[in-house]
Write an enzyme that holds these catalytic residues in place. Sequence first.
Site, PDB file in Angstrom:
ATOM      1  N   ASP A 152       0.925  -1.331  -0.387  1.00  0.00           N
ATOM      2  CA  ASP A 152      -0.065  -0.130   0.099  1.00  0.00           C
ATOM      3  C   ASP A 152       0.759   1.723  -0.288  1.00  0.00           C
ATOM      4  O   ASP A 152       1.627   1.374   0.873  1.00  0.00           O
ATOM      5  CB  ASP A 152      -1.177  -0.096   1.078  1.00  0.00           C
ATOM      6  CG  ASP A 152      -1.737   1.369   1.229  1.00  0.00           C
ATOM      7  OD1 ASP A 152      -2.310   2.081   0.040  1.00  0.00           O
ATOM      8  OD2 ASP A 152      -3.116   1.114   2.423  1.00  0.00           O
ATOM      9  N   LEU A 161      -1.176   6.604  -9.134  1.00  0.00           N
ATOM     10  CA  LEU A 161      -2.086   5.699  -8.541  1.00  0.00           C
ATOM     11  C   LEU A 161      -3.415   6.053  -8.938  1.00  0.00           C
ATOM     12  O   LEU A 161      -3.749   7.280  -8.881  1.00  0.00           O
ATOM     13  CB  LEU A 161      -2.373   6.209  -6.691  1.00  0.00           C
ATOM     14  CG  LEU A 161      -0.710   6.046  -6.192  1.00  0.00           C
ATOM     15  CD1 LEU A 161      -0.929   6.081  -4.705  1.00  0.00           C
ATOM     16  CD2 LEU A 161      -0.668   4.650  -6.332  1.00  0.00           C
ATOM     17  N   ALA A 162      -4.204   4.857  -9.057  1.00  0.00           N
ATOM     18  CA  ALA A 162      -5.581   4.420  -9.147  1.00  0.00           C
ATOM     19  C   ALA A 162      -6.435   4.290  -7.883  1.00  0.00           C
ATOM     20  O   ALA A 162      -6.092   3.215  -7.911  1.00  0.00           O
ATOM     21  CB  ALA A 162      -6.349   4.911 -10.813  1.00  0.00           C
ATOM     22  N   TYR A 222      -7.518  14.112 -15.799  1.00  0.00           N
ATOM     23  CA  TYR A 222      -7.500  14.289 -16.979  1.00  0.00           C
ATOM     24  C   TYR A 222      -8.938  15.770 -16.308  1.00  0.00           C
ATOM     25  O   TYR A 222      -9.425  16.041 -15.340  1.00  0.00           O
ATOM     26  CB  TYR A 222      -8.258  13.020 -16.731  1.00  0.00           C
ATOM     27  CG  TYR A 222      -9.805  12.720 -17.856  1.00  0.00           C
ATOM     28  CD1 TYR A 222      -8.962  12.600 -19.109  1.00  0.00           C
ATOM     29  CD2 TYR A 222     -11.100  12.404 -18.349  1.00  0.00           C
ATOM     30  CE1 TYR A 222      -9.864  12.936 -20.279  1.00  0.00           C
ATOM     31  CE2 TYR A 222     -12.224  13.291 -18.832  1.00  0.00           C
ATOM     32  CZ  TYR A 222     -11.460  12.452 -19.884  1.00  0.00           C
ATOM     33  OH  TYR A 222     -11.836  12.160 -21.195  1.00  0.00           O
ATOM     34  N   TYR A 232     -17.302  14.074 -13.771  1.00  0.00           N
ATOM     35  CA  TYR A 232     -16.261  14.178 -13.978  1.00  0.00           C
ATOM     36  C   TYR A 232     -16.088  15.778 -12.993  1.00  0.00           C
ATOM     37  O   TYR A 232     -15.325  15.450 -11.872  1.00  0.00           O
ATOM     38  CB  TYR A 232     -15.173  13.627 -15.346  1.00  0.00           C
ATOM     39  CG  TYR A 232     -14.404  12.923 -15.029  1.00  0.00           C
ATOM     40  CD1 TYR A 232     -14.139  11.835 -14.781  1.00  0.00           C
ATOM     41  CD2 TYR A 232     -13.034  13.884 -14.717  1.00  0.00           C
ATOM     42  CE1 TYR A 232     -12.604  11.601 -13.929  1.00  0.00           C
ATOM     43  CE2 TYR A 232     -11.805  13.675 -14.066  1.00  0.00           C
ATOM     44  CZ  TYR A 232     -11.254  12.256 -14.226  1.00  0.00           C
ATOM     45  OH  TYR A 232     -10.324  11.969 -13.767  1.00  0.00           O
ATOM     46  N   LEU A 237      -8.964   6.863 -21.430  1.00  0.00           N
ATOM     47  CA  LEU A 237      -7.973   5.360 -21.933  1.00  0.00           C
ATOM     48  C   LEU A 237      -9.077   4.364 -21.252  1.00  0.00           C
ATOM     49  O   LEU A 237      -9.270   4.676 -19.569  1.00  0.00           O
ATOM     50  CB  LEU A 237      -6.709   5.161 -22.012  1.00  0.00           C
ATOM     51  CG  LEU A 237      -5.935   5.745 -22.566  1.00  0.00           C
ATOM     52  CD1 LEU A 237      -4.164   5.741 -22.245  1.00  0.00           C
ATOM     53  CD2 LEU A 237      -6.481   5.163 -24.642  1.00  0.00           C
TER      54      LEU A 237
HETATM   55  P1  NAI Z   1      -5.039   2.468 -13.600  1.00  0.00           P
HETATM   56  O1  NAI Z   1      -5.645   0.972 -12.979  1.00  0.00           O
HETATM   57  O2  NAI Z   1      -4.698   1.274 -14.719  1.00  0.00           O
HETATM   58  O3  NAI Z   1      -3.247   1.513 -12.276  1.00  0.00           O
HETATM   59  C1  NAI Z   1      -3.449   1.894 -11.412  1.00  0.00           C
HETATM   60  C2  NAI Z   1      -1.868   1.979 -10.268  1.00  0.00           C
HETATM   61  O4  NAI Z   1      -1.724   2.362  -8.913  1.00  0.00           O
HETATM   62  C3  NAI Z   1      -1.901   0.356 -10.543  1.00  0.00           C
HETATM   63  O5  NAI Z   1      -0.480   0.405 -10.906  1.00  0.00           O
HETATM   64  C4  NAI Z   1      -1.626  -0.312  -9.041  1.00  0.00           C
HETATM   65  O6  NAI Z   1      -1.383  -1.279  -8.305  1.00  0.00           O
HETATM   66  C5  NAI Z   1      -1.338   0.568  -8.699  1.00  0.00           C
HETATM   67  N1  NAI Z   1      -2.019   1.125  -6.843  1.00  0.00           N
HETATM   68  C6  NAI Z   1      -3.530   1.054  -6.773  1.00  0.00           C
HETATM   69  N2  NAI Z   1      -3.933   1.727  -5.104  1.00  0.00           N
HETATM   70  C7  NAI Z   1      -2.673   1.111  -4.852  1.00  0.00           C
HETATM   71  C8  NAI Z   1      -2.316   1.797  -3.804  1.00  0.00           C
HETATM   72  N3  NAI Z   1      -2.657   1.340  -2.875  1.00  0.00           N
HETATM   73  N4  NAI Z   1      -0.861   1.525  -3.617  1.00  0.00           N
HETATM   74  C9  NAI Z   1       0.082   0.917  -4.244  1.00  0.00           C
HETATM   75  N5  NAI Z   1      -0.245   0.806  -5.710  1.00  0.00           N
HETATM   76  C10 NAI Z   1      -1.155   1.197  -5.769  1.00  0.00           C
HETATM   77  O7  NAI Z   1      -5.151   3.839 -13.433  1.00  0.00           O
HETATM   78  P2  NAI Z   1      -5.085   5.244 -14.763  1.00  0.00           P
HETATM   79  O8  NAI Z   1      -5.909   4.879 -15.344  1.00  0.00           O
HETATM   80  O9  NAI Z   1      -3.705   4.058 -15.580  1.00  0.00           O
HETATM   81  O10 NAI Z   1      -4.744   5.558 -13.432  1.00  0.00           O
HETATM   82  C11 NAI Z   1      -3.398   6.558 -13.162  1.00  0.00           C
HETATM   83  C12 NAI Z   1      -3.436   7.755 -12.684  1.00  0.00           C
HETATM   84  O11 NAI Z   1      -4.250   8.502 -14.439  1.00  0.00           O
HETATM   85  C13 NAI Z   1      -4.639   8.096 -12.105  1.00  0.00           C
HETATM   86  O12 NAI Z   1      -4.641   9.606 -11.358  1.00  0.00           O
HETATM   87  C14 NAI Z   1      -5.712   8.450 -13.227  1.00  0.00           C
HETATM   88  O13 NAI Z   1      -6.813   9.538 -12.721  1.00  0.00           O
HETATM   89  C15 NAI Z   1      -5.214   8.962 -14.070  1.00  0.00           C
HETATM   90  N6  NAI Z   1      -6.180   9.432 -15.653  1.00  0.00           N
HETATM   91  C16 NAI Z   1      -6.353   8.194 -16.236  1.00  0.00           C
HETATM   92  C17 NAI Z   1      -7.197   8.151 -17.278  1.00  0.00           C
HETATM   93  C18 NAI Z   1      -7.563   7.349 -17.461  1.00  0.00           C
HETATM   94  O14 NAI Z   1      -8.367   7.942 -18.025  1.00  0.00           O
HETATM   95  N7  NAI Z   1      -7.882   6.056 -17.304  1.00  0.00           N
HETATM   96  C19 NAI Z   1      -7.220   9.796 -17.897  1.00  0.00           C
HETATM   97  C20 NAI Z   1      -6.157  11.011 -17.458  1.00  0.00           C
HETATM   98  C21 NAI Z   1      -5.519  10.405 -16.122  1.00  0.00           C
END
Ligand code: NAI
Length: 397
Positions: free
Chosen positions: A111, A139-140, A225, A235, A273
Amino acid sequence: MIVQPKIKGFICTTAHPLGCARNVQDQIDHVIQKGPVTGGPRKVLVIGASAGFGLASRIVAGFGCRAATYGVYFEKPAEDNRTASAGWYNTAAFEKAARANGLYAKSVCGDAFSDKIKRHVIKDIKKDLGQVDMVIYSLASPRRKHPKTGEIFKSTLKSIQGAYSNKSFDFDKNEVIQVSLRQATTDEIIDTVMVMGGDDWQMWIELLKAQNLLAPGCLAVAYSYIGPEVTQPIYRQGTIGAAKDHLETTARTLDKLMAQVGGRAVVSVNKALVTQASSAIPFISLYIVLLLKQMKARGIDEGCIEQMDRLFREKLFSGRLLQDIPVDDEGRVRVDDLEMLPDVQAAVKEIWKNVTTENVLRHGDVEGYNKEFLKLFGFGLPGVNYDEDVEIDVKIH
Ligand code: NAI
């Protein structure tokens, strides 16, 4: 074990080790084929490194910049007959490929919000890398346990300005449906900001700075975003938007802190995405279905790796000084520029008005969305035999 997708709602409960490895290798190949990134970082900490934008950032740092990378992620290893989570297999594949290419790659699974994991990372960086010159925060998470108070915060997706109802897409039934969400309470807004805002990012950077682990000229980046008009109420003007506002305000605070080591902190606004995080968001999934079709028709669609490759090559590095990173009026780097092109947005807006179950397959790219979704879990990749037995217990070094 023969591994097939098992989908429950917006999550797939199985992941394919070889498919995930193929997916990672395809991203590595994309970056290698583009050639080296000039002036990139040498030692990079990626928080949220196992999937989506964080994984793609790590791949560009490793294979584009030849940087040593340290990843923090929260994933599950395989157990009995249950496969590991996709991010576990992604990390195993990335690290194997990195080491085979003579690159330092190490991670910790746990975490990232906790003091325990922060201490672990600090110790490893001190021992192995000395300092880092880039920190990527990606992180998400749906929840966060506060490291000092123990309080648990849960993020929600609701509108702040009133109850919200709009079209969404039901992927089980392939139907355009109407979804209604009630207005967020003040507690829900605060909770979402505590999970997805800048509080934890700030904790990381302040700790790294206090421990003298930020190299001169270090760059800190987090992802945000904005999106189209049609999803604004849910959003950007919703609970998650409040968190993104907080993240962007935190970037300005951290920018001053980073200046003390001659560095910078910025937020990059990325494209919508299909990732594990975004597939959980109603309304957005329908928007992505329509967006995909429009962007593909114009030959401008991008995935995580294309986005992060462009972020590194065109925005953050390529020989320019940190002070000259191109930003918008709010100080944000923008790689959502193609998504936000006026003609793309106008087309999506027009289609949104009239999209129904009957015409969604024609107006949107449902098949493309589904393919991207399955790919997140290692399914549907060319060259992988899904009828073959595969070892699901994959170790991370
Ligand atoms: P994802 O779900 O693909 O990846 C999230 C990552 O965070 C993973 O590596 C996961 O293991 C890690 N994670 C989650 N909780 C954790 C914790 N407690 N401790 C350690 N690691 C943890 O997410 P995604 O979509 O790549 O999002 C990443 C960022 O990009 C976020 O801030 C999101 O809001 C932003 N974003 C996403 C967009 C989209 O369309 N997917 C668009 C623009 C920004």
